[in-house]
Design a protein around this motif. Structure first.
Motif, PDB file in Angstrom:
ATOM      1  N   GLY A 146       0.786  -1.172  -0.286  1.00  0.00           N
ATOM      2  CA  GLY A 146       0.392  -0.398  -0.123  1.00  0.00           C
ATOM      3  C   GLY A 146       0.771   1.354  -0.298  1.00  0.00           C
ATOM      4  N   TYR A 147       2.151   1.219   0.482  1.00  0.00           N
ATOM      5  CA  TYR A 147       3.177   2.386   0.656  1.00  0.00           C
ATOM      6  C   TYR A 147       3.660   2.501  -0.716  1.00  0.00           C
ATOM      7  N   SER A 148       4.026   1.468  -1.506  1.00  0.00           N
ATOM      8  CA  SER A 148       4.672   1.679  -3.098  1.00  0.00           C
ATOM      9  C   SER A 148       3.782   2.194  -3.615  1.00  0.00           C
ATOM     10  N   ARG A 149       2.042   2.057  -3.189  1.00  0.00           N
ATOM     11  CA  ARG A 149       0.894   2.734  -4.012  1.00  0.00           C
ATOM     12  C   ARG A 149       0.729   3.829  -3.710  1.00  0.00           C
ATOM     13  N   LEU A 150       0.659   4.277  -2.952  1.00  0.00           N
ATOM     14  CA  LEU A 150       0.582   5.620  -2.676  1.00  0.00           C
ATOM     15  C   LEU A 150       1.746   6.100  -3.425  1.00  0.00           C
ATOM     16  N   ARG A 151       3.008   6.203  -3.622  1.00  0.00           N
ATOM     17  CA  ARG A 151       4.213   6.962  -4.270  1.00  0.00           C
ATOM     18  C   ARG A 151       4.001   6.916  -5.534  1.00  0.00           C
ATOM     19  N   ASN A 152       3.755   5.538  -5.808  1.00  0.00           N
ATOM     20  CA  ASN A 152       3.558   5.836  -7.436  1.00  0.00           C
ATOM     21  C   ASN A 152       2.284   6.862  -7.846  1.00  0.00           C
ATOM     22  N   TYR A 153       0.899   6.417  -6.902  1.00  0.00           N
ATOM     23  CA  TYR A 153       0.037   7.267  -7.392  1.00  0.00           C
ATOM     24  C   TYR A 153      -0.086   8.446  -7.579  1.00  0.00           C
ATOM     25  N   GLU A 154       0.911   8.995  -6.170  1.00  0.00           N
ATOM     26  CA  GLU A 154       1.068  10.845  -6.710  1.00  0.00           C
ATOM     27  C   GLU A 154       2.519  10.987  -7.342  1.00  0.00           C
ATOM     28  N   GLY A 206       1.899  13.665 -11.354  1.00  0.00           N
ATOM     29  CA  GLY A 206       2.284  15.087 -11.101  1.00  0.00           C
ATOM     30  C   GLY A 206       2.120  15.730  -9.937  1.00  0.00           C
ATOM     31  N   ARG A 207       2.128  14.651  -8.633  1.00  0.00           N
ATOM     32  CA  ARG A 207       1.224  15.756  -7.268  1.00  0.00           C
ATOM     33  C   ARG A 207       2.899  15.916  -6.533  1.00  0.00           C
ATOM     34  N   THR A 208       2.932  16.649  -6.029  1.00  0.00           N
ATOM     35  CA  THR A 208       4.789  17.062  -5.199  1.00  0.00           C
ATOM     36  C   THR A 208       4.644  15.966  -3.997  1.00  0.00           C
ATOM     37  N   GLY A 209       3.392  14.774  -4.034  1.00  0.00           N
ATOM     38  CA  GLY A 209       3.631  13.683  -2.465  1.00  0.00           C
ATOM     39  C   GLY A 209       3.579  14.695  -1.261  1.00  0.00           C
ATOM     40  N   SER A 210       1.675  15.467  -1.487  1.00  0.00           N
ATOM     41  CA  SER A 210       1.048  15.683  -0.322  1.00  0.00           C
ATOM     42  C   SER A 210       0.742  14.530   1.086  1.00  0.00           C
ATOM     43  N   LEU A 211       0.530  13.808   0.022  1.00  0.00           N
ATOM     44  CA  LEU A 211      -0.085  13.045   0.757  1.00  0.00           C
ATOM     45  C   LEU A 211       0.746  11.706   1.629  1.00  0.00           C
ATOM     46  N   SER A 212       1.379  11.526   0.460  1.00  0.00           N
ATOM     47  CA  SER A 212       2.489  10.586   1.158  1.00  0.00           C
ATOM     48  C   SER A 212       3.842  11.554   2.609  1.00  0.00           C
ATOM     49  N   HIS A 213       3.492  12.885   2.039  1.00  0.00           N
ATOM     50  CA  HIS A 213       4.860  13.946   2.996  1.00  0.00           C
ATOM     51  C   HIS A 213       4.003  13.496   4.580  1.00  0.00           C
ATOM     52  N   PHE A 214       2.532  13.789   4.836  1.00  0.00           N
ATOM     53  CA  PHE A 214       1.702  13.609   5.080  1.00  0.00           C
ATOM     54  C   PHE A 214       1.410  12.046   6.026  1.00  0.00           C
ATOM     55  N   LEU A 262      -6.181  11.449   5.412  1.00  0.00           N
ATOM     56  CA  LEU A 262      -5.912   9.888   6.059  1.00  0.00           C
ATOM     57  C   LEU A 262      -7.195   9.343   5.397  1.00  0.00           C
ATOM     58  N   ARG A 263      -8.521  10.053   4.907  1.00  0.00           N
ATOM     59  CA  ARG A 263      -9.226   8.969   4.729  1.00  0.00           C
ATOM     60  C   ARG A 263      -8.357   8.718   3.030  1.00  0.00           C
ATOM     61  N   LYS A 264      -8.349  10.280   2.568  1.00  0.00           N
ATOM     62  CA  LYS A 264      -7.803   9.754   0.785  1.00  0.00           C
ATOM     63  C   LYS A 264      -6.275   8.883   0.713  1.00  0.00           C
ATOM     64  N   GLN A 269      -7.969   5.259   1.078  1.00  0.00           N
ATOM     65  CA  GLN A 269      -8.637   4.406  -0.067  1.00  0.00           C
ATOM     66  C   GLN A 269      -7.768   3.903  -0.697  1.00  0.00           C
ATOM     67  N   ILE A 270      -6.333   4.769  -1.014  1.00  0.00           N
ATOM     68  CA  ILE A 270      -5.624   4.329  -2.401  1.00  0.00           C
ATOM     69  C   ILE A 270      -4.485   3.073  -1.889  1.00  0.00           C
ATOM     70  N   THR A 271      -4.009   3.413  -0.361  1.00  0.00           N
ATOM     71  CA  THR A 271      -3.469   2.043   0.141  1.00  0.00           C
ATOM     72  C   THR A 271      -3.480   1.105   0.378  1.00  0.00           C
ATOM     73  N   GLY A 272      -5.440   1.317   0.455  1.00  0.00           N
ATOM     74  CA  GLY A 272      -5.663  -0.202   0.689  1.00  0.00           C
ATOM     75  C   GLY A 272      -5.450  -0.651   2.343  1.00  0.00           C
ATOM     76  N   MET A 273      -4.658   0.287   3.764  1.00  0.00           N
ATOM     77  CA  MET A 273      -4.510  -0.121   4.413  1.00  0.00           C
ATOM     78  C   MET A 273      -5.130  -0.304   5.543  1.00  0.00           C
ATOM     79  N   ASP A 274      -4.515  -0.995   6.400  1.00  0.00           N
ATOM     80  CA  ASP A 274      -5.941  -0.113   7.917  1.00  0.00           C
ATOM     81  C   ASP A 274      -4.609   0.083   8.773  1.00  0.00           C
ATOM     82  N   LEU A 275      -4.277   1.106   8.840  1.00  0.00           N
ATOM     83  CA  LEU A 275      -3.785   2.176   9.675  1.00  0.00           C
ATOM     84  C   LEU A 275      -3.639   2.249  11.628  1.00  0.00           C
ATOM     85  N   ASP A 276      -4.409   1.500  11.683  1.00  0.00           N
ATOM     86  CA  ASP A 276      -4.799   1.058  13.088  1.00  0.00           C
ATOM     87  C   ASP A 276      -3.956  -0.567  13.274  1.00  0.00           C
ATOM     88  N   ASP A 277      -4.154  -0.876  12.515  1.00  0.00           N
ATOM     89  CA  ASP A 277      -3.546  -2.118  12.709  1.00  0.00           C
ATOM     90  C   ASP A 277      -1.627  -2.597  13.150  1.00  0.00           C
TER      91      ASP A 277
END
Length: 270
Positions: free
Chosen positions: A182-190, A194-202, A231-233, A236-244
């Motif tokens: 899921g982490y790789s998916r988020l980085r590739n998505y951004e 052409g995003r600046t990595g705002s979600l990854s940075h967050f 966080l919701r976004k 949604q992109i990563t499919g990860m349960d961040l509470d796990d």
């Protein structure tokens, strides 16, 4: 323990036995046990290793300032100068404080003698025969602090453990192999948009603040509404349960790998 012998025994005998133990060269466990008993120590006291490296190697001349003078009381610490390091073995049972307070007290003395001192502390331990292992811990804490250019007076191995694990893994594989899918998916998505990595940075900030929203919001200078939207976004992109707990552990390792490998947070995963 052996009456008042701590007042008359040669202090170098204790240092000699500890130095042998530090290098796993102990020849007689009975002699070791007798020697430390002469000084009021026990194999099962609580101990700590503090290691310091000073670039010009002047720590040998500092021993008189670091090592307390012999008195009728059992010593709380013994200094063991090595070729490149000074190792201080601390008997926490006699030191009378927690291990972090003891390490900071010794670090303050060392920094008072040399501002260039790099200092690391092991985890506390309760079996003196493990001195070699915990000496290596303290040395690793020094090395990790230096490698990361940490602006801190003292590096604790406990605080650098994930850095240590990530560095050992990076010796065998590239950092991207340590990323959860899921982490790789988020980085590739951004990257693909052409995003600046705002979600990854967050997300990296959220991880750095131990997955706590309040300090993350303060660090990112955003509202809680914006933070929860991000966080919701991310979920949604990563499919990860961040509470796990397993997911959180994997994400911590990923961010440590990025920092140690100097990989840009916005660089896409392979």
């Amino acid at each position: 323990l052996h009456g008042d012998s701590a007042q008359t025994d040669d202090p170098s005998a204790l240092a000699e036995q500890l130095n042998l133990l530090l290098h796993r060269n102990i020849t007689s466990w009975q002699l070791l046990e007798d020697t430390i008993a002469d000084w009021g120590w026990d194999l099962l006291d609580e101990y700590l290793c503090v290691t310091s490296t000073i670039p010009d190697g002047t720590f040998r001349s500092m021993l008189t300032a670091i090592q307390p003078e012999t008195s009728g009381k059992p010593p709380a610490q013994v200094c063991l100068p090595q070729e490149e390091y000074l190792v201080v073995v601390v008997n926490l049972t006699h030191f009378g404080t927690g291990y972090r307070e003891a390490a900071r007290a010794i670090a303050a003395k060392l920094h008072g003698l040399s501002k260039e001192a790099r200092i690391g502390a092991s985890n506390p331990f309760s079996e003196l025969q493990d001195l070699y292992y915990y000496g290596q811990q303290a040395k690793s804490a020094v090395q990790m602090g230096s490698a990361l250019n940490c602006d801190e007076e003292l590096s604790f191995f406990h605080d650098r453990f994930l850095d240590f694990v990530a560095l050992r893994l990076l010796e065998a594989c590239p950092p991207t192999t340590l990323f959860p899918p899921g982490y790789s998916r988020l980085r590739n998505y951004e990257h693909g948009r052409g995003r600046t990595g705002s979600l990854s940075h967050f997300l990296d900030s959220y991880i750095a603040h131990d997955f706590q929203m309040k300090p993350t919001v303060a660090a990112e200078f955003c509202s809680r509404t914006t933070a929860f939207d991000k966080l919701r976004k991310i979920k949604q992109i990563t499919g990860m349960d961040l509470d796990d707990p397993n997911t959180r552990a994997a994400l911590r390792l990923a961010t440590h790998a990025i920092r140690l490998s100097k990989l840009s947070p916005s660089q896409p995963a392979k």
